[in-house]
Enzyme design. Structure first.
Site, PDB file in Angstrom:
ATOM      1  N   GLU A 168       0.818  -1.222   0.000  1.00 49.44           N
ATOM      2  CA  GLU A 168       0.000   0.000   0.000  1.00 49.44           C
ATOM      3  C   GLU A 168       0.851   1.271   0.000  1.00 49.44           C
ATOM      4  OE1 GLU A 168      -2.798  -0.364   3.195  1.00 49.44           O
ATOM      5  OE2 GLU A 168      -3.821  -2.057   2.300  1.00 49.44           O
ATOM      6  N   GLU A 367      -5.125  -8.745   0.689  1.00 47.41           N
ATOM      7  CA  GLU A 367      -5.796  -8.431   1.961  1.00 47.41           C
ATOM      8  C   GLU A 367      -7.285  -8.271   1.707  1.00 47.41           C
ATOM      9  OE1 GLU A 367      -4.392  -5.023   4.207  1.00 47.41           O
ATOM     10  OE2 GLU A 367      -2.303  -5.588   3.866  1.00 47.41           O
TER      11      GLU A 367
HETATM   12  O1  IFM Z   1      -4.178  -3.118   9.134  1.00 44.08           O
HETATM   13  C1  IFM Z   1      -4.175  -2.612   7.848  1.00 44.08           C
HETATM   14  C2  IFM Z   1      -2.996  -3.160   7.063  1.00 44.08           C
HETATM   15  O2  IFM Z   1      -1.782  -2.914   7.693  1.00 44.08           O
HETATM   16  C3  IFM Z   1      -2.949  -2.534   5.696  1.00 44.08           C
HETATM   17  N1  IFM Z   1      -4.203  -2.653   5.022  1.00 44.08           N
HETATM   18  C4  IFM Z   1      -5.411  -2.301   5.735  1.00 44.08           C
HETATM   19  C5  IFM Z   1      -5.438  -2.976   7.103  1.00 44.08           C
HETATM   20  C6  IFM Z   1      -6.716  -2.583   7.873  1.00 44.08           C
HETATM   21  O3  IFM Z   1      -6.757  -1.214   8.072  1.00 44.08           O
END
Ligand code: IFM
Length: 461
Positions: A168, A367
């Site tokens: 990210e 994710e």
């Molecule tokens: O916890 C975070 C992660 O580190 C990066 N993506 C989003 C998740 C939830 O906010």
């Protein structure tokens, strides 16, 4: 057994975590401080006043954590390596104890039948690099990151063949630097820059670091491997699946996809109108053709972090589409402010990415998950039916993508266990496994039981 919502045998059902959010041991065995270690100690930076100093104490409890993962039948695990644990000052001597920790961890996974996917950077910038040259504000970070990537892969590449360079990018570049005054919601490294162009430059440096790391990983890996990065982008879903709304979602996706990240990395170019706006408004730094070629180093696997989405429909305007705002009462998760319940987002994000960019590699959902106000019921269980609802519907979207032939080969649920949720501290729980942060006791939630059964049957149950 029912045959609905089935997945192929090769599909990877996994979970994900990140070093700073679970490891703790922030200064043990030679680890250097990360920008998050430093920022979180400043009063008011993390809303709850928490820090990641101990987190889930995974650094000491990793064996029990892997046992639990294996007991749930989870066979794929994406975790991150903390750069300052391996190279405490970011670009100097290697900390053998740090590398040895990750070696034990990977060996422990393999011994339990769990396949690693390793993220090399999940926001824990070595503070020493911030102090030396402003970290992401300087092009020097490109070589330093590539060197670090090569060192980790040289050590673990015989046991791991799935590599994610960066997680990210927006979160530690655009949202981690400020012009003028620091603002609420600012991420680490929280570095002040002189202009909007310098802030855009941090994105450029990160994407150049990604490209350089891809080359370093391939050079260091003793076996064929899959390399990519984990991208977060606002997903878009057509309100209906009429031809017109689908075309509208596609047009919106083309305009919305991050020009210097997704677009540049997958096409080796920048959208003309974006460049024109950037030059006109002064937020575009110089970007050469060589830079673009370096960013667009071919990848094998694109990670998409997908949690939520906006809705789009066809409209009688110059763009041909409009975004439809969510009504006030629209279901939302955990009070995050951005996590709405749009489970179709996984299918659409994957489909639009493939269609718009002709992406031929593999895609993984690197994710997806949600935050719920989990608490123990009288029966001593955590009945997080809301999380099960979210995950079940999300996985149906994933299954649809696979069934329609999109190259989606894996799903890494965020997160294996409750952890340090950055600016929200320990208040926001994303885990399948509950963590009592006072005692470090782990308790699998009902969602863990549901995910275990989904994995066992290889279909959405
Ligand atoms: O916890 C975070 C992660 O580190 C990066 N993506 C989003 C998740 C939830 O906010």
């Amino acid at each position: 057994m029912s045959q609905s919502y089935c997945f192929p045998d090769t599909f990877r059902f996994g979970t994900a975590t990140a070093a700073h959010q679970i490891e703790g041991a922030w200064d043990e065995d030679g680890k250097g401080p990360s920008a998050w270690d430093v920022c979180a100690r400043q009063p008011g930076f993390v809303r709850t006043g928490d820090t990641g100093a101990v987190a889930c104490d995974h650094y000491h409890r990793w064996e029990a954590d892997l046992d639990l993962m294996a007991a749930l039948g989870i066979k794929h695990y994406r975790f991150s390596v903390a750069w300052p644990r391996v190279i405490p000052d970011g670009n100097g001597a290697v900390n053998e104890a740090g590398l040895a920790f990750y070696e034990r961890l990977v060996d422990g996974m393999l011994a339990r039948g769990i396949t690693p996917m390793i993220t090399l950077f999940h926001w824990d910038t070595p503070q020493a690099l911030v102090d030396q040259y402003g970290a992401w504000t300087s092009r020097r970070i490109v070589d330093d990151f590539a060197r670090y990537a090569g060192i980790v892969v040289a050590r673990l590449g015989d046991r791991c063949s799935d590599w994610v360079t960066l997680n990210e990018v927006a979160c530690f570049t655009e949202w981690g630097h400020y012009v003028g005054r620091p603002y609420e919601g600012l991420n680490a490294p929280a570095v002040q820059v002189a202009s909007a162009a310098e802030r855009t430059q941090t994105v450029l440096h990160a994407m150049l670091a990604h490209g350089a790391a891809v080359r370093a990983i391939r050079a260091a890996s003793p076996q064929p491997c899959r390399v990519g990065w984990a991208h977060n982008e606002g997903a878009l879903v057509p309100v209906t699946e009429s031809e017109a709304d689908v075309a509208a979602a596609k047009a919106a996706f083309v305009e919305a996809s991050s020009p210097l990240k997704l677009h540049a990395a997958l096409t080796g170019s920048l959208p003309d109108d974006w460049v024109a706006r950037g030059e006109r408004d002064g937020w575009l730094p110089p970007i050469s053709d060589e830079d673009l070629a370096a960013i667009a180093e071919p990848i094998d696997q694109l990670g998409l972090n997908v949690y939520s989405a906006g809705y789009v429909r066809a409209a009688d305007n110059a763009r041909g589409y409009e975004q439809v705002a969510l009504p006030k009462a629209y279901p939302e998760f955990g009070g995050m402010g951005w996590l709405n319940f749009v489970p179709e987002s996984l299918y659409w994000h994957c489909r639009l990415t493939c269609e718009v960019f002709n992406f031929a590699g593999e895609i993984v959902i690197s994710e997806n998950g949600c935050c719920c106000a989990d608490s123990f019921s009288r029966d001593g269980r955590i009945n997080d039916l809301d999380r099960i609802m979210y995950l079940r519907q999300s996985l149906k979207g994933v299954q649809r993508a696979v069934a329609e032939g999109l190259p989606l080969t894996g799903y890494y649920l965020w997160s294996f266990m409750d952890n340090f949720e950055w600016l929200h501290g320990y208040d926001k729980r994303f885990g399948l496994v509950h963590v009592d942060f006072a005692t470090q006791v782990r308790t699998p939630k009902e969602s863990a039981r549901w995910y275990a059964e989904t994995i066992r049957q290889r279909r959405v149950v």
